[in-house]
Design an enzyme around this catalytic site. Sequence first.
Site, PDB file in Angstrom:
ATOM      1  N   HIS A  67       1.653   5.351  -1.599  1.00  0.00           N
ATOM      2  CA  HIS A  67       1.309   6.568  -2.362  1.00  0.00           C
ATOM      3  C   HIS A  67       2.602   7.172  -2.887  1.00  0.00           C
ATOM      4  CE1 HIS A  67      -2.808   6.706  -0.658  1.00  0.00           C
ATOM      5  NE2 HIS A  67      -2.225   6.147   0.374  1.00  0.00           N
TER       6      HIS A  67
ATOM      7  N   ASP B 192       1.646   2.454   3.516  1.00  0.00           N
ATOM      8  CA  ASP B 192       0.787   3.637   3.417  1.00  0.00           C
ATOM      9  C   ASP B 192       1.636   4.898   3.515  1.00  0.00           C
ATOM     10  OD1 ASP B 192      -1.497   5.119   3.022  1.00  0.00           O
ATOM     11  OD2 ASP B 192      -2.182   4.988   5.093  1.00  0.00           O
TER      12      ASP B 192
ATOM     13  N   LYS C  80      -9.314   0.162  -5.721  1.00  0.00           N
ATOM     14  CA  LYS C  80      -9.265   0.701  -4.361  1.00  0.00           C
ATOM     15  C   LYS C  80     -10.518   1.510  -4.096  1.00  0.00           C
ATOM     16  CE  LYS C  80      -7.717   2.106  -0.387  1.00  0.00           C
ATOM     17  NZ  LYS C  80      -6.701   3.136  -0.194  1.00  0.00           N
TER      18      LYS C  80
ATOM     19  N   HIS D  34     -10.519   1.260   1.803  1.00  0.00           N
ATOM     20  CA  HIS D  34     -10.254   2.179   2.916  1.00  0.00           C
ATOM     21  C   HIS D  34     -11.470   2.070   3.828  1.00  0.00           C
ATOM     22  CE1 HIS D  34      -8.472   5.934   4.710  1.00  0.00           C
ATOM     23  NE2 HIS D  34      -9.659   5.854   5.308  1.00  0.00           N
TER      24      HIS D  34
ATOM     25  N   HIS E 182      -4.710  -0.829   5.647  1.00  0.00           N
ATOM     26  CA  HIS E 182      -4.178  -0.149   6.841  1.00  0.00           C
ATOM     27  C   HIS E 182      -5.061  -0.305   8.075  1.00  0.00           C
ATOM     28  CE1 HIS E 182      -6.879   2.826   5.214  1.00  0.00           C
ATOM     29  NE2 HIS E 182      -6.040   3.254   4.308  1.00  0.00           N
TER      30      HIS E 182
ATOM     31  N   HIS F  75       0.878  -1.194   0.000  1.00  0.00           N
ATOM     32  CA  HIS F  75       0.000   0.000   0.000  1.00  0.00           C
ATOM     33  C   HIS F  75       0.902   1.226   0.000  1.00  0.00           C
ATOM     34  CE1 HIS F  75      -3.804   2.155   1.570  1.00  0.00           C
ATOM     35  NE2 HIS F  75      -2.895   3.089   1.344  1.00  0.00           N
TER      36      HIS F  75
END
Length: 334
Positions: free
Chosen positions: A14, A238, A95, A132, A166, A12
């Site tokens: 970004h 994350d 996602k 999420h 997460h 995960h």
Amino acid sequence: MILELQSPLDMHLHVRDAQMLRLVAPLSADSFAGAVIMPNLVPPVTSVDSVEAYRSRIMQAVGDNEHFKPYMTAFFKNYTESELLALKDHVFGLKLYPAGATTNSEGGVKGMDEAESTIRLMEEMGIPLLVHGESHGFVMDREEEFLSVYRHLAQKYPKLTISMEHITTASAVGLLDEFENLVATVTLQHLFITLDDVAGGMLKPHLFCKPIAKRPEDREALLEAALKAHPKLMFGSDSAPHPIHAKESCGCAAGVFTAPLALPKLAELFAKHDCIANLQAFVSDNACKIYGLTPPKTSVKLEDKPMSIPSSYEGFGQKVIPMDAGETISWSII
Ligand code: NCD
Ligand code: ZN
């Protein structure tokens, strides 16, 4: 002591876009053989063209490094069957964000009912659903309140692999053992911190993320599952960089930047608890088994030698503050 990890994966991540992408993507590629790339750009990644263009920009940012594989995702929306069929071979998964739950999620789903026709198609096509999982309730209860959605989806779509992204609560850890098709990722920060570290003393903007860090008993449950390399739990940093001005601001953006320190911090943590032999499963083997992945073959050597975490990472006109900036930890990458 030297620890050699084979093909570590960040499930995960970004990496953003443009100049920030150029700064942070190589830092992940230095440690990881692959990463699941989050699609919450502005606008979000929702088409074959935008997935492939983003993949190319990532590959360019890491210097066309064949030792790093981005596992692309698309932003969940209601896709038609033909759109999904076209996307299927280009993405690792979709996602799903509840609308407004976190950074750049305004285009997320407003109610789970409206999402189910696409979810049904994903089950049929074997496309994993990454979620999420937060409600719009009181901030400390959002994940707990979302667990009923996971239960519902896991029961109704038994062939769909659903990843609780997460996770931050003991209850979410417990859910892993209730449904075969539920798996989860856990971040670096949630293995270390509780809400007290974020807001119990001076407010720490660089530890503020969604979902917010929870109670000591939650952190304990996450840590216990990670340390024993629970087979349905995967490392997903994350790592979510924001420019310093967006963090040190009267409205602080959610996200903790951890990519360059993740592996040394994990080695330190697993060594401290005498569980170093389980780290390989937690940072790679579990994910490979769950999803049938064959990442690039890389190896990363770590040693119990001190490393100072830089006070910032800067380049391409960007400046990002990492978790534990300026601190020294007892393991490093060699
Ligand atoms: C992430 C981001 O900044 O994109 N922020 C965060 O606090 N984790 C989004 C997300 O994964 O929630
Ligand atoms: Zn994220």
